[in-house]
Design an enzyme around this catalytic site. Structure first.
Site, PDB file in Angstrom:
ATOM      1  N   CYS A   1      26.540 -63.585  42.256  1.00 48.28           N
ATOM      2  CA  CYS A   1      25.686 -64.678  41.779  1.00 48.28           C
ATOM      3  C   CYS A   1      26.042 -66.033  42.377  1.00 48.28           C
ATOM      4  CB  CYS A   1      25.764 -64.773  40.255  1.00 48.28           C
ATOM      5  SG  CYS A   1      27.406 -65.224  39.688  1.00 48.28           S
TER       6      CYS A   1
ATOM      7  N   CYS B   1      30.155 -61.011  35.644  1.00 49.67           N
ATOM      8  CA  CYS B   1      30.690 -62.313  35.208  1.00 49.67           C
ATOM      9  C   CYS B   1      32.109 -62.144  34.657  1.00 49.67           C
ATOM     10  CB  CYS B   1      29.801 -62.925  34.140  1.00 49.67           C
ATOM     11  SG  CYS B   1      28.049 -62.748  34.467  1.00 49.67           S
TER      12      CYS B   1
HETATM   13 FE1  FES Z   1      27.349 -65.906  37.563  1.00 53.97          FE
HETATM   14 FE2  FES Z   1      27.611 -64.994  35.106  1.00 53.97          FE
HETATM   15  S1  FES Z   1      25.800 -65.097  36.285  1.00 53.97           S
HETATM   16  S2  FES Z   1      29.147 -65.726  36.399  1.00 53.97           S
END
Ligand code: FES
Length: 211
Positions: free
Chosen positions: A36, A107
């Site tokens: 992400c 995450c």
């Molecule tokens: Fe990036 Fe949770 S979406 S750390």
């Protein structure tokens, strides 16, 4: 709409423990998630006699799950020996949080990797690494996959910002496809140094810019 987070996750997200930075840490790491583009930094203080983590703090540029996991793993790690803390898994952290939605697993992985990287950084800085494999271009590339390109939020390797890597006689040379005067050049240089210069057989790291 009710968010699919447990009460424990929400509590740690709203009141995260051990947030912040330790000035003059014994070990530290900044890890980025290839999934992400978010980042987490972990700082530790270690008692060299007992190898116990006496203090730990984290900063997160991630989401609620990442903040909650950072909070819980710093609680779990404080007071543990380095070897014990290394064994904390994202699954344990997620269980301690009452579970995380599957889409948010990366995450908690990011937070745990941040902790492990800070421990690894301590071990490398203190000559405690046991597996002393000679540094290869592949190992340097693997580390640079954890350095984010601030222009895109993706890592330096995936965004083709690294033009060349050379490892020879204790010197690592990394060529970055950016002008030396670019606003992000100093930060990128700093992060590359941080990731690579602690490798046990590396004596100097040269970061060169293409223009
Ligand atoms: Fe990036 Fe949770 S979406 S750390």
């Amino acid at each position: 709409m009710k968010f699919p987070y447990s009460e424990i996750v929400l509590e740690h997200f709203r009141h995260p423990r051990n947030v912040g930075r330790i000035e003059d840490p014994d070990g530290k790491a900044m890890e980025g998630s290839p999934a992400c583009g978010d980042m987490v930094a972990v700082y530790i203080k270690v008692d060299p006699k007992t190898n116990c983590i006496t203090d730990i703090k984290f900063e997160s540029y991630g989401c609620a799950s990442n903040i909650a996991t950072g909070s819980i793993i710093t609680e779990l790690a404080k007071g543990k020996t380095l070897d014990e803390a290394k064994k904390i898994t994202w699954k344990e952290a997620a269980d301690a949080l009452g579970g995380l939605p599957p889409i948010k697993v990366h995450c908690s992985v990011l937070a745990v990797e941040g902790l492990r990287a800070a421990i690894r950084n301590y071990e490398e800085r203190h000559g405690l690494v046991k597996e002393k494999e000679p540094t290869t271009v592949e190992e340097v590339r693997r580390r640079l996959r954890r350095v984010m390109n601030p222009l895109t939020g993706l890592d330096l390797i995936r965004t083709n910002l690294v033009r060349d890597i050379e490892v020879k006689d204790g010197t690592v040379r990394v060529v970055v496809a950016l002008p030396a005067g670019h606003q992000f050049a100093p930060a990128i240089r700093e992060e590359i140094l941080e990731k690579v210069e602690t490798l046990w057989d590396v004596e100097q790291v040269l970061v060169e810019f293409t223009e």
